[in-house]
Design an enzyme around this catalytic site. Structure first.
Site, mmCIF file in Angstrom:
data_model
loop_
_atom_site.group_PDB
_atom_site.id
_atom_site.type_symbol
_atom_site.label_atom_id
_atom_site.label_comp_id
_atom_site.label_asym_id
_atom_site.label_seq_id
_atom_site.Cartn_x
_atom_site.Cartn_y
_atom_site.Cartn_z
ATOM 1 N N HIS A 316 0.788 -1.074 -0.020
ATOM 2 C CA HIS A 316 0.052 0.064 0.118
ATOM 3 C C HIS A 316 0.822 1.407 0.019
ATOM 4 O O HIS A 316 2.180 1.088 0.331
ATOM 5 C CB HIS A 316 -0.915 0.039 1.235
ATOM 6 C CG HIS A 316 -0.221 0.120 2.357
ATOM 7 N ND1 HIS A 316 -0.048 1.209 3.304
ATOM 8 C CD2 HIS A 316 0.080 -1.014 3.333
ATOM 9 C CE1 HIS A 316 0.425 0.827 4.409
ATOM 10 N NE2 HIS A 316 0.853 -0.474 4.512
ATOM 11 N N CYS A 335 2.959 -5.738 6.493
ATOM 12 C CA CYS A 335 2.571 -5.089 5.339
ATOM 13 C C CYS A 335 3.908 -4.582 4.692
ATOM 14 O O CYS A 335 4.671 -4.088 5.389
ATOM 15 C CB CYS A 335 1.431 -4.219 5.227
ATOM 16 S SG CYS A 335 -0.193 -5.411 5.693
#
Length: 421
Positions: A316, A335
Site C-alpha cells: 500500500h 505489510c
C-alpha cells in the site's frame, strides 16, 4: 494487517550485509538518512520525495542471471577466504575524506581485498578521493547511504569476516535456485531484507521501489501470490493486535485521537458507537470494530494492492513517506509500504482504462474505486540477503530476521517459497 498506526521501534544497530566482489556497476545511491524520534507513525507524514530506484542494473533479484552471478561470487569469495580473508578496520573514530590516520591503511587494505579499491592506489594513511569513491561504492552495495563517511554502520559492514560472507552467498544461492522455474512474463518481487521491490517484465527490471517492511517482532512473510485487485482511497480496518497494543494506550493519552484521525467505531451489529461510550481503561475496545475513512492521512494512503495470502498482508501507499529515506526500513506490522506507488500500479494496470494521468486524478480525490489488472500479476516476497549479477556487482543486506543460520543468534530455518494459487 496494517503498518502505520504502530509506534516505531528505535533504529537497531545491526550487523550484516557487508563484503563484496569487484563492483563494476553501481546501484543508485540510497536516500540520505534522516534522524527521527520514536513517535507514533500515524502522525508522521513528511515527504522524502517520490523517486523510485534507478534501473541501470536491469537484472532482477530472482532469475538465471542472479544464479550465475552468485556462482561467480562464491568462486571469488572462496579465493578471498583461501588468501586469509581480510583484517578488521579499527573502529575507534570516524573516517572521512581528508583524514590522515593509521586506520586508513587498514581501510584501504579492506577495500582492496573486496575489490572496491584498486590496489594501484597504494597504502597511504591519507583518506583521499580514491578511498572516498571506494567507500561510497561499498556503502551503496550494502544498503548504506553512500556519504563516504565511515561510521558505525559502515564499520560493522567492513568487519564482517570473509568466511561469513561466503556462507551467506552459499545460503542465498539455494534460495534463488528455489525460484528457478517460470515466474511469469510480468511479475513483482519484493526482497524483504533489502526493503526493495522490483517490477519485472520479460526478465528485465522496469522499475525499482523502496519499501518499508515488517519489524523484527512483526515480520513480513515469505509468500508467493498474485495481485488480485487495487483499492483506490481504501478504508482501513484496525487489526485487533493494533487496537490492543497501540490504539487503547493512544486513546488513554489523547481522548480525541479517533476523531482527529477520522476513525469510526462500530459494534457487532454494524452500528456506529460514540468513542466516549467505551471504557478506555479496560480492554472493552476489543469488542468493537474500528474503521478509518479515506482521507489524506489514511494509514494506507491513497491505494491498497491486494495480494491474497494466509498472513493477511498487502502492499500500500502511506502518508509516512519520510521512512523511505532511512537505510533500515523495518517499521511495519508485516505489510509493505511502497514508495512511488503510482508508478507501480500504473504498470500493474497496463492496458486498462487506468492511465497514469487517471491514477494521478483519483489520488487527488477521496473516491472509493476498485480496479483489476488485465491478468493477475504474480507477486513474490522473498528473503534474499546476498545476491550478485554477471556484471560483477554483488550486494549484501542485514539478516534482519536472523534466518541465514550464520550469525551467533541466527534462527535455524529460512523462509521457503509456496506454490502460486
Amino acid at each position: 494487517m496494517t503498518d502505520r498506526f504502530t509506534t516505531r521501534l528505535d533504529r537497531r544497530a545491526l550487523l550484516g550485509g557487508m563484503a563484496s566482489l569487484p563492483a563494476l556497476a553501481l546501484a543508485t545511491p540510497a536516500f540520505a538518512q534522516q534522524g527521527r524520534a520514536a513517535v507514533a507513525e500515524w502522525s508522521d507524514s513528511f515527504d522524502a520525495g517520490s523517486r523510485s530506484r534507478s534501473t541501470r542494473n536491469p537484472y532482477p533479484v530472482l532469475g538465471p542471471h542472479t544464479v550465475q552471478g552468485l556462482e561467480m561470487a562464491i568462486g571469488q569469495y572462496q579465493q578471498i577466504v583461501a588468501r586469509g580473508g581480510w583484517q578488521p578496520v579499527p573502529d575507534r573514530e570516524r573516517l572521512r575524506i581528508g583524514a590522515r590516520r593509521p586506520a586508513v591503511i587498514a581501510l584501504r587494505d579492506r577495500l582492496i581485498a573486496s575489490g572496491d579499491l584498486d590496489a594501484s592506489t597504494g597504502r597511504s594513511d591519507i583518506f583521499d578521493s580514491f578511498v572516498d569513491t571506494a567507500v561510497k561504492r561499498f556503502q551503496t552495495r550494502h544498503g548504506i547511504s553512500p556519504d563516504g563517511q565511515v561510521r558505525d554502520a559502515t564499520f560493522a559492514a567492513l568487519n564482517v569476516p570473509a568466511e561469513m560472507r561466503l556462507r551467506q552467498l552459499e545460503t542465498n544461492l539455494v534460495r534463488v535456485r528455489a525460484y528457478s522455474g517460470f515466474l511469469g512474463n510480468r511479475f513483482i518481487v519484493m526482497n524483504i531484507p533489502a526493503a526493495q521491490l522490483e517490477a519485472v517484465e520479460n526478465g528485465t527490471v522496469v522499475s525499482r521501489h523502496v519499501t518499508v517492511v515488517g519489524k523484527i517482532d512483526r515480520q513480513s512473510p515469505v509468500i508467493s501470490t498474485r495481485v488480485q485487485d487495487i483499492n483506490f482511497n481504501p478504508y482501513w480496518t484496525v487489526p485487533a493486535s493494533i487496537i490492543r497494543k497501540d490504539l487503547i494506550p493512544k486513546m488513554q493519552a489523547e481522548p480525541d485521537y479517533l476523531a482527529k484521525n477520522r476513525i469510526r467505531v462500530f459494534n457487532g451489529q454494524g452500528q456506529e458507537v460514540a468513542p466516549e461510550s467505551i471504557n478506555w481503561n479496560t480492554m472493552e475496545a476489543m469488542n468493537y470494530r474500528f474503521r478509518q475513512d479515506p482521507f489524506e492521512g489514511n494509514s494506507m494512503g491513497n491505494v491498497r494492492i491486494n495480494i491474497p495470502n494466509q498472513h493477511a498482508v498487502y502492499m500500500h501507499d502511506t502518508p509516512s513517506k519520510g521512512l523511505f529515506g532511512e537505510d533500515q526500513r523495518f517499521h511495519s506490522s508485516g505489510c509493505a509500504r511502497v514508495q512511488n506507488v503510482r508508478e507501480l500500479i500504473a504498470w500493474i494496470l497496463q492496458g486498462t482504462q487506468w492511465s497514469r494521468s487517471e491514477i494521478d486524478r483519483i489520488f487527488r480525490t477521496t473516491d472509493r474505486i476498485d480496479a483489476k489488472p488485465l491478468q493477475p500479476v504474480p507477486v513474490y516476497w522473498v528473503y534474499i540477503t546476498a545476491w550478485a549479477n554477471p556484471d560483477g556487482l554483488v550486494q549484501f543486506r542485514d539478516d534482519i530476521y536472523q534466518r541465514d543460520g550464520i550469525g551467533p543468534q541466527a534462527a535455524t530455518g529460512m523462509g521457503q517459497p509456496v506454490a502460486l494459487r
